[in-house]
Structures are given as C-alpha cells and as structure tokens.
Design a protein around this motif. Sequence first.
Motif, PDB file in Angstrom:
ATOM      1  N   ILE A   1      89.282 162.281  12.732  1.00  0.00           N
ATOM      2  CA  ILE A   1      90.382 162.104  13.686  1.00  0.00           C
ATOM      3  C   ILE A   1      89.858 161.740  15.071  1.00  0.00           C
ATOM      4  O   ILE A   1      90.361 160.832  15.717  1.00  0.00           O
ATOM      5  CB  ILE A   1      91.238 163.381  13.753  1.00  0.00           C
ATOM      6  CG1 ILE A   1      91.740 163.735  12.355  1.00  0.00           C
ATOM      7  CG2 ILE A   1      92.406 163.181  14.677  1.00  0.00           C
ATOM      8  CD1 ILE A   1      92.538 165.006  12.294  1.00  0.00           C
TER       9      ILE A   1
ATOM     10  N   ASN B   1      88.759 158.263  15.277  1.00  0.00           N
ATOM     11  CA  ASN B   1      89.909 157.385  15.184  1.00  0.00           C
ATOM     12  C   ASN B   1      90.699 157.332  16.471  1.00  0.00           C
ATOM     13  O   ASN B   1      91.207 156.286  16.846  1.00  0.00           O
ATOM     14  CB  ASN B   1      90.805 157.892  14.064  1.00  0.00           C
ATOM     15  CG  ASN B   1      91.340 156.749  13.290  1.00  0.00           C
ATOM     16  OD1 ASN B   1      92.244 156.078  13.762  1.00  0.00           O
ATOM     17  ND2 ASN B   1      90.763 156.498  12.147  1.00  0.00           N
ATOM     18  N   GLN B   2      90.825 158.483  17.128  1.00  0.00           N
ATOM     19  CA  GLN B   2      91.643 158.503  18.348  1.00  0.00           C
ATOM     20  C   GLN B   2      90.879 157.944  19.538  1.00  0.00           C
ATOM     21  O   GLN B   2      91.496 157.458  20.472  1.00  0.00           O
ATOM     22  CB  GLN B   2      92.117 159.923  18.677  1.00  0.00           C
ATOM     23  CG  GLN B   2      92.868 160.626  17.559  1.00  0.00           C
ATOM     24  CD  GLN B   2      94.191 159.984  17.199  1.00  0.00           C
ATOM     25  OE1 GLN B   2      94.550 158.940  17.743  1.00  0.00           O
ATOM     26  NE2 GLN B   2      94.896 160.559  16.256  1.00  0.00           N
TER      27      GLN B   2
ATOM     28  N   GLY C   1      87.872 155.929  19.199  1.00  0.00           N
ATOM     29  CA  GLY C   1      87.174 154.686  18.907  1.00  0.00           C
ATOM     30  C   GLY C   1      85.677 154.755  19.144  1.00  0.00           C
ATOM     31  O   GLY C   1      85.018 153.732  19.316  1.00  0.00           O
TER      32      GLY C   1
END
Lengths: 512, 338
Positions: free
Chosen positions: A470, A473-474, A476
């Motif tokens: 996560i 993903n949040q 980068g």
Amino acid sequence: MATYTDPPTESFRLSQLIYDTRYRSMTIQVVAFILVMLALVILARNVVINLGALGKDFDFGFLFNRAGYDINQRLIEYSNDSTHGRAALVGILNTLLVAFLGCIMATILGVFAGVLRLSNNWLVAKLMSVYVEGFRNIPLLLWIIVIFAIMTESTPQPRDFRGEDAEASMLLFDSVAITNRGIFIPAPVWGDGTLLVVAVFLASLVGIWAFRRYARKRQEATGDILPVFWVSLGLFIIPTLAVYLAFSAAIARDQYPLVAVGAEQGMTLEDYVAENRNPAICALPSTAGVNLSSALRGLDQRADILRVGSAAELQASVASGDCIIAAMPPDMVDEFTGAVDGVEVATLADTVDRGRPLQFERPQLAGFNFEGGVQLRNSLIALWFALSLYTGAFIAEIVRAGILSVSRGQTEASYALGLRPNRTMNLVILPQALRVIIPPLISQYLNLTKNSSLAIAVGYMDVRSTLGGITINQTGRELEGMLLLGLFYLLTSLIISGVMNIYNNSVKLKER
Amino acid sequence: MKKSVFLGTLAVAGLAAGFASAQTLAEVQERGALNCGVTTGLTGFAAPDANGEWAGFDVAICRAVAAAVLGDPMAVEFVPTTGQTRFTALASGEIDVLARNTTWTFSRDVDLSFEFVGVNYYDGQGFMVPRDLGVSSAMELDGATVCIQTGTTTELNLADFFASNNMSYEPVPIETNAEAQQQYLAGACDVYTTDASGLAATRATFEDPSAHVVLPEIISKEPLGPLVRHGDNEWGDIVRWTLNGLISAEELGITSANVMELAAGTENPEINRMLGTEGELGAMLGLESDWLVNVISSVGNYGEIFEGNIGENTPIGLARGLNAQWTDGGLLYSPPFR
C-alpha cells in the motif's frame, strides 16, 4: 663438483601476468573482479539515468508522511494518522509474529512427522508419507489459498450466531466463536493481585529448574530416576493456582461503587443507561470494568471500555467525558463526590464485583461482529497453518535423514542396555541426529520467514503488504520501498541464522 | 567472451531504455500492436468474453487508440494489471497506455509522473451490502467489516470517511475484484466498497443481484480516465484526442453506422475536420488523415461504447448520470476539433 647457477636476475615483466603460473590466477581474479564491478556500476548508472528520465528522485522522506490507510491487525498503536514508517513497523511485527508462530509449529509438526514416518506401524508411516509428499510437492501459495478458502466458506458468519434458534453457536461455555472472519477467543484482563500471581508463577518456574537439576544430579550419583515430568507439571500449575484461588476468594466479591456523569445520587444503573445508551466506561481495576460491561450486557447495552492505568488517568477520563460511568475502589469515591473538574457526577445505587486477579473477557456478538476478546483473523490462521504444514513437511524429511544417519548399532546397543524405545529415541538417537538436523533446519526457518511474504494473497498485513504494497502504491516510491523491504528480510534472515548457528555450535560434536 | 556479451546486452538495454520515453508512437507502429493495461477482470469495463476476446468500456479505449494509430482495433496486447502493479507497469514501459478505471488524483499526476489524458467515466466511491443486513445508509456501518481492494484511492477515502464520522471499522484488504467478490459473498465482510460503477458491475455477476443494495452515499469524487507516461507529449496528445474524438462524435451525431457516409464529406466543417476530409488534423498528430474514421467505425462513439458495455440495457445497468454530454446536463465536454 659443485654446480652453481646464477640467481635469476631478470626483473618482473608484464607478460608474466599471463604466462607465469605464479601470477596467472591472480590476474584472472583481478580482471573478473573489475568486470563484475563494472557491470554493477553500469546497472546502477542505468537506474539513475532512467529514474532521472522519469523525473523521480531518490528520497526516504515519505516514511515520515501520514499514511492515511488503516491496518486491521496491529500489535502496536496505529491509526490512519500515523506515518508510513509506523505502518511499515506494524507490518514488520506482523511478519515476525507469523514467522515466529510458523517456525514453532513447523518444528513440532516436522519432528513428529519425521519420527513417525520411520514408525514400524504401517498405517502411521504411510499417513506421514502422504502428508510429507502432499505438502512438499504442491506450491505453498496454493495451500495458503486452499486453507483460507476452506476457512471462509465452511465456517458460519457472525450473524449466524444471532437470534433465538441461531444456526451456529459458540464453543467452550460460550467463550470461543469460530467464524469466517476468524476465531474469537477470550482475552486476559489483569486485575488486583496480578503481580503476586505472576511472582508466584515465576518462583515456581525457578523451582522446576532447580528440581530438574537436582533430579539429574541424583540420577548421575545413584541411578534413581525421579518422576521429573509429573513433579514439574505439578509445580507449574499448583502453587500459582492456589494463590490465584485464595486471592480470588478473598477479594473477588468486594463491591466497588459506580460513579456516573450527570446522574442523580442513588439512581440505579438500569435507569441511568435508559437515558445514556451504550455508555463509555472506565474502571480501576480493569476486571471491574469487565464485570460492569457484562452487567450492562444484561441490560441490553453495549459498553465501550476505556482502559485506564491509574487513579489520575481515571479522573482525567471522567473529567474529559471520555467515559461516563466509572467503577473504582470505595476509598476513591470521596474524590468523585459532587463534581470532578466541573463535571457533575453522582454515585449509583448499584455496585460491581472487584474481580479476580486474572479474568477473561469473552467475545460477545455486538453490531456487525463479535466484540471483546482476541480475534485471530482468518488471514493469520491460514497463513500460519499453510506455512507450518508446508515447511513442516521439509523438516520431517530433515529429521528422518538425521535419525537414519545414526547407526543402527546405537539403537541396538541402547536396547541391549535395557532402555525402552522412547528413551532410546530421546537420550541416544535424537541428540546425535541433531548434529545432522540443525544446519538444514536453519535454512528451513529462513525459507519460512521469507515465504511469509505471500501474505498478501489472503490479505494478511505483513511488511510486504504495508510497506511493499500500500505504501509503495500510495507514494510511488517503488525503489526505496523495495530496498527497505530487501534490507529487512536480509537482516531478519541473518539474525535467525546467527542465533541458530549459536545453537548449532552448542549441539555439534565437540572436537578436542 | 560470455561476460562481454552480457555487458554489451546490458549497455544496449540501458541505452534503449533511455531513448524509449520519447517515441512511443514509432515503437507501437513498429511493434504492430498496442500494449494496453487493463484490470484483471471487471465485467463491463474489461473482461474476456466467452470467446476469450477482451471486451468492455475500458477495453474500447484501447481498441480506439489502436484503430487510430495502427488502423486495426484488434491490434492490442492486453496486459492485465492489479491495483498494485498498474503504475509500475506503465512507468517501466511494459504498457503504452493504462485504461483501468484509474482515479485522476494530484499525486498520481504530479508525483508519480503520469499524464491523465482525460476522463472517460465520472465515478464516486460507494458501498454495497447484502439486503438482509437491513442497512439503508452508510452512517449505520459503525463496527462493520469492510472488504476493500488494496492499493487504491478507495482505501484512503474509506479511512477518511469512517474517521470523519467517528465510526470504527475493520478493513479486509483484498488484491483483486474476483477475490473481493468471493469474500463478500461468503460473508467474510459485511460491506464491499469500491467505485459505484465497479459495484454495479460486480453485482451484475451475482447469482441474485437483487439481494444486494448499493447504499446511497457516494463518499468521493473518482474521475476515471486513461493515462500515459510523462515525457512523451505527442503520444499523450494522440490518446487524449482519441478520447475527445469519441466524445465529440457522440455530440455531433457521428456513429459507427453513419461514419462512412459522413466521411465522404458533409455540410458541417467540424465533422469534416474530424473525419479528415478538410484540414490536416491527422497529420498534426502524426497519423493518417482518416484516423478518427477508423476509430469510430470500429468501436463507435462514446455513447455507443457506454450503451454497449455498461448502459441501462446491459446487466450492469448504469445510467448516464454525470457521464451524459454537457448538452444533456452531464459533464462530458470535449474541446473543439479546430
């Protein structure tokens, strides 16, 4: 006649680097080293250039930014306001938890299966062969998903427990609920006298250790074998239980008064909660809170228990309105009469039990789900079982190999001395087999720890899912995140193998 | 010898990666196929049909771009991506365009260095619950267990929603829509949350869709759109104007049925410019002059794509709502072709 040759006068020539066997291997190594380094430099440069082209910099600052997402299983305090670094830490602890549980269970399973596979009982031996071959030869990911699917599909939902003739019911006197969201078990709550009980327990552990020492000495001196197991078991349980029961008998029935915010003096609890539904409560000691919450449940109310550690905390919670009913020792009530920091409080007519030194808070169906108690989530259980069963199959083979490596003559000699089969195994075979077992066992532990990164398949929030999932993903920050993740697994593996090597040194053949 | 070959390969790969960013169009044309990132399977948006052909609302965007660039809507290599892998796939050049109901946010646009070329669906995050749970509003969800696709903006919206309403919840992170569906149907979570369109699409695949309700609260803005990498503006322009072309075509009444007829020339100069009978718009993009004719004849205009994949006559059954043309009170508004 003495022959005399001049010592070689020629100096070092460059061609010797290739044609002289004294230098050739060195030359080749240096060239190979330079080439490898060059390859690494090119790779690193390539990464830097490509990141530059994508407009990305290399920065670990994201670890201090707000994470913004929630994690279901957290061993330390965490909310979505915490940082990404904290989320990574929560994930790390979850990884370590499942790896630790997995290593223990895999070892137990593996040792049993390995020993039983050599059993003379045909059925037992074949069953163990089926287990070992079945788990060893099917990918781990499949097992994780299969176990998870079985658990979610074959167990009841929490709402099946609801109603008069519910489809499902709780086990063990309504204290354990097996649902498709996990297994809910009672949670321990510490009350007054806990310290004493714990002290007695520690003292009995010391007693067990001393007794075993004495028993060994005595056996070496006289040959008598004392019933070590039964005495240890007795020491383990009886003194602690006796103190616990005595303490409970003395204080458990003490009545502690209740103080409620905005109540009229002498109101009953029932009348009070009729106006203040589902109240937030706090209590000293915590066990009184558990008793109060079950009293409230009897009145069809759901209590929100706020944990407080000291009288000052209790007072502050009441003053700030974080809890509106407080249970406390009678001598503290005086400080609460009238008003606390301007908040009107009054004593209710009802009282609650003070509670035992250790009580268990049962899970109860409330709202959408069970509340209270400890939730062992399906994801944890599935991952734990799958990792243990899978690695256990490998360990079984290692144990079997270790046992087979001990010469048959050792068994025969020990039988000849009159030792029974299980003593032969424990005293003669396993200690010798351990030397063969430990080194490959280390790599199985490492495998298990690294395999726990498959957790995301069942939504277990390990470090791969939080930091490596996560967070990346949040934010980068793939490169940074993956580097940290790699570093974590590297360090963990090195620590595990370091510790296991120390153990290995203690069991390996001492050569003098 | 082997080592030098290895090093040479590395060096070439490094150089190739360095140049790749600037010439996506040439690369796609040389390859003869467009690499398009889609979901791993969301009925109506991107899912393989009974014949194994990818079909859906997002897939149509991929096919439209392929038709514009290569003249062949079938020249697409579909790369299924999860919420977690999609950005890496795009950043690394594994895919040329990502059409995977991805929310356009500031940080994705700026910090992750992607270029959102427009919005093909205006969406918002919603909740779905089983009807027999008796919940009629998201405000009643205190203490609920919520299934959520990990690595998406929904995760953050959910945390914000529950925190701002002072409610607690238990998140169950799930990797793909299919797994989430299985968990939700097994009752391992009370609520499934994702974009409302995704909820409708998921519900359509259930055995009994009427046993589940989508709650009225929409807790976020989710403008979904295709995106490309930063740094190749020509390629971004192609994808952007292909999407705008689809929207304008609906506005101007160009459909897959009449596009050939209109391509012969019309009274309307904007239609003529779009379809290449007037002006040089195609050449400015580096494409054939009839690029939009190829696009519309193969996939239809925006309205046809919507109705064919997710519209009210499909099992998904989504109304146009915000996704109607601006002339019909919606938000779809394409800049002019001029």
